[in-house]
Design a protein around this motif. Structure first.
Motif, short mmCIF file in Angstrom:
data_model
loop_
_atom_site.label_atom_id
_atom_site.label_comp_id
_atom_site.label_asym_id
_atom_site.label_seq_id
_atom_site.Cartn_x
_atom_site.Cartn_y
_atom_site.Cartn_z
N HIS A 1 -11.88 -13.03 -9.13
CA HIS A 1 -12.30 -13.61 -7.85
C HIS A 1 -11.15 -14.42 -7.28
O HIS A 1 -10.71 -15.39 -7.89
CB HIS A 1 -13.53 -14.50 -8.05
N LYS A 2 -10.65 -13.99 -6.14
CA LYS A 2 -9.64 -14.75 -5.42
C LYS A 2 -10.36 -15.62 -4.39
O LYS A 2 -10.97 -15.11 -3.45
CB LYS A 2 -8.66 -13.81 -4.71
N THR A 3 -10.30 -16.92 -4.61
CA THR A 3 -10.97 -17.85 -3.70
C THR A 3 -10.12 -18.01 -2.44
O THR A 3 -9.26 -18.89 -2.34
CB THR A 3 -11.20 -19.21 -4.39
N ALA A 4 -10.35 -17.11 -1.50
CA ALA A 4 -9.54 -17.06 -0.29
C ALA A 4 -10.31 -16.32 0.78
O ALA A 4 -11.28 -15.60 0.50
CB ALA A 4 -8.21 -16.35 -0.58
N ARG A 5 -9.85 -16.46 2.01
CA ARG A 5 -10.44 -15.74 3.15
C ARG A 5 -9.47 -14.65 3.59
O ARG A 5 -8.32 -14.93 3.90
CB ARG A 5 -10.72 -16.69 4.30
N ALA A 6 -9.93 -13.41 3.60
CA ALA A 6 -9.09 -12.31 4.05
C ALA A 6 -8.79 -12.45 5.53
O ALA A 6 -9.70 -12.72 6.33
CB ALA A 6 -9.77 -10.97 3.76
N THR A 7 -7.53 -12.25 5.90
CA THR A 7 -7.13 -12.40 7.30
C THR A 7 -6.54 -11.13 7.89
O THR A 7 -6.39 -11.02 9.11
CB THR A 7 -6.11 -13.54 7.44
N GLY A 8 -6.15 -10.17 7.05
CA GLY A 8 -5.54 -8.95 7.56
C GLY A 8 -5.00 -8.08 6.45
O GLY A 8 -5.37 -8.24 5.27
#
Length: 429
Positions: free
Chosen positions: A224-231
């Motif tokens: 789990h990568k605790t991040a928000r996908a942006t592109g």
């Protein structure tokens, strides 16, 4: 890419659709990276606050013939089950036009219902199997669902919808007054008849269920990568990495399952999808003092009435506005009023909940909705390495297992269980 056609796949979103997709990809032996800023099952997620229904018969799209005549009412009636906030009408106009046109004939509605049923068909059984795999079979009940009506005229008013379900092979039966009130003695006598959806079921606690599936995926090797996908990053048309607010994540494939946040990601993947938030609400009456044998839906309220560990949950309403608009708790109070009508003995407890508007007993979330009532599932236009899995509206929980299997089949190059062409994002041009 790793050997033996096993891939590293980033699943963008940890809602119920993303989680079911992650588990199906793991069955094929792929390495899965779940990308989401939150842990699954938290309050702000749409998968947390839904009506919990697993209804194979939820096949009709919201748009049906004659709907255009009701649009002025959606703007003017503050207590209706479907409202549009005036100030957001210009931004929603294009979506609304597509929405009305999508259901302008019953032939269109029947085609849409047939396609939806392909994703709904075995929902309760599928979720029961997943819950068992996760070690939490208690979180799924396969005990049917009940629509309740004041009289035969109210059932007759929905005759075309029930006929359509029957034509699809969906099993249901009529419940007479004596049986209805024997099964639900607390229900107001204003409701005298029911229709039992035989193969329906309920997620007892959606937040806990999503977390259980997440933990299962982690135990099976997902990260789990605790991040928000942006592109995305490409080499030609081939994906090299998912870009996030915490840096790049190298991967072979990516699945966009970010709910209402999928629109911008889909655009970067080459598809302009008219996706908006179908804002829904719920309110909970804690410690009601009774249980329900199955989830209920009153014909006059069109919302899910279910028992959860937190109490009696009343979930529904459709509000069209921007994602950033503040909650309008009047929508939840409308649900609470239906609770009083359905269960007169709960009036005092409902009053106590109303006195604490906006508390933990209230919830609002964003259901990602397309205008034609069908999700976007399948390859993106910009790259064969990106796949869509979003836009399920208020049936995401119902359609998640089938969506996961469909995405996994497409990525593997297998023949899918249903015709996937109906769900391609490029249908919107």
């Amino acid at each position: 890419m790793s050997g033996d056609n096993k891939l590293t796949i980033a699943v963008l979103g940890a809602g119920i659709v993303g989680l079911c997709t992650a588990l199906e990809l793991q069955r094929d032996g792929h390495a899965v990276i779940i990308v989401d800023p939150d842990e699954p099952g938290v309050r702000q997620a749409a998968s947390y606050g839904n009506g919990t229904w697993l209804n194979p018969g939820s096949v009709l799209p919201m748009s049906t013939p004659g709907l255009w005549k009701q649009v002025p009412g959606f703007l003017l009636d503050p207590d209706g089950p479907f409202i549009i906030r005036w100030r957001y009408l210009p931004a929603l106009a294009g979506w609304l036009m597509r929405f009305v046109l999508a259901g302008r004939t019953w032939q269109q509605v029947e085609i849409c219902a047939t396609r939806r049923y392909e994703l709904n068909r075995n929902t309760a059984q599928d979720h029961a199997a997943l819950a068992t795999e996760a070690g939490r079979p208690d979180l799924i009940r396969c005990n049917g669902l009940m629509f309740v009506y004041p009289d035969q005229a109210a059932i007759d008013a929905e005759r075309q919808s029930w006929q359509l379900r029957q034509n699809l092979g969906i099993r249901f039966r009529k419940i007479e007054t004596a049986e209805l009130h024997k099964r639900v003695p607390e229900l107001s006598t204003a409701y005298s008849l029911g229709m039992q959806m035989e193969d329906g079921g309920q997620v007892v606690d959606p937040g806990a269920y999503c977390n259980a599936l997440y933990q299962l995926a982690i135990r099976r090797g997902a990260t789990h990568k605790t991040a928000r996908a942006t592109g995305f990053s490409f080499n030609g048309n081939r994906l090299t990495a998912v870009m996030t607010d915490a840096g790049a994540i190298p991967c072979d494939r990516a699945v966009i399952a970010a709910g209402v946040g999928s629109r911008d990601l889909a655009r970067q993947a080459g598809d302009k999808v008219p996706l908006i938030s179908e804002r829904g609400y719920h309110v909970v009456i804690p410690n009601p003092g009774f249980d329900l044998p199955a989830g209920l839906m009153p014909s006059d309220g069109k919302m899910g009435v279910v028992m959860t560990p937190q109490g009696l949950r009343l979930a529904g309403q459709v509000e069209l506005a921007s994602v950033s608009a503040a909650p309008n708790w009047r929508r939840a109070l409308i649900l609470l009023n239906y609770g009083r009508r359905m269960f007169p003995a709960l009036a005092a407890k409902a009053d106590a909940v109303e006195e604490d508007v906006g508390s933990q007993n209230y919830w609002m979330g964003h259901r990602p909705s397309t205008p034609d009532g069908l999700p976007c599932i399948g390859p993106a236009s910009r790259s064969p390495d990106i796949f869509h899995a979003f836009g399920h509206g208020h049936v995401g929980m119902i359609q998640a297992p089938a969506t996961g299997r469909l995405v996994a089949a497409l990525i593997a190059g297998r023949q899918p269980a249903c015709d996937a062409t109906a769900f391609v994002a490029r249908r919107f041009g």
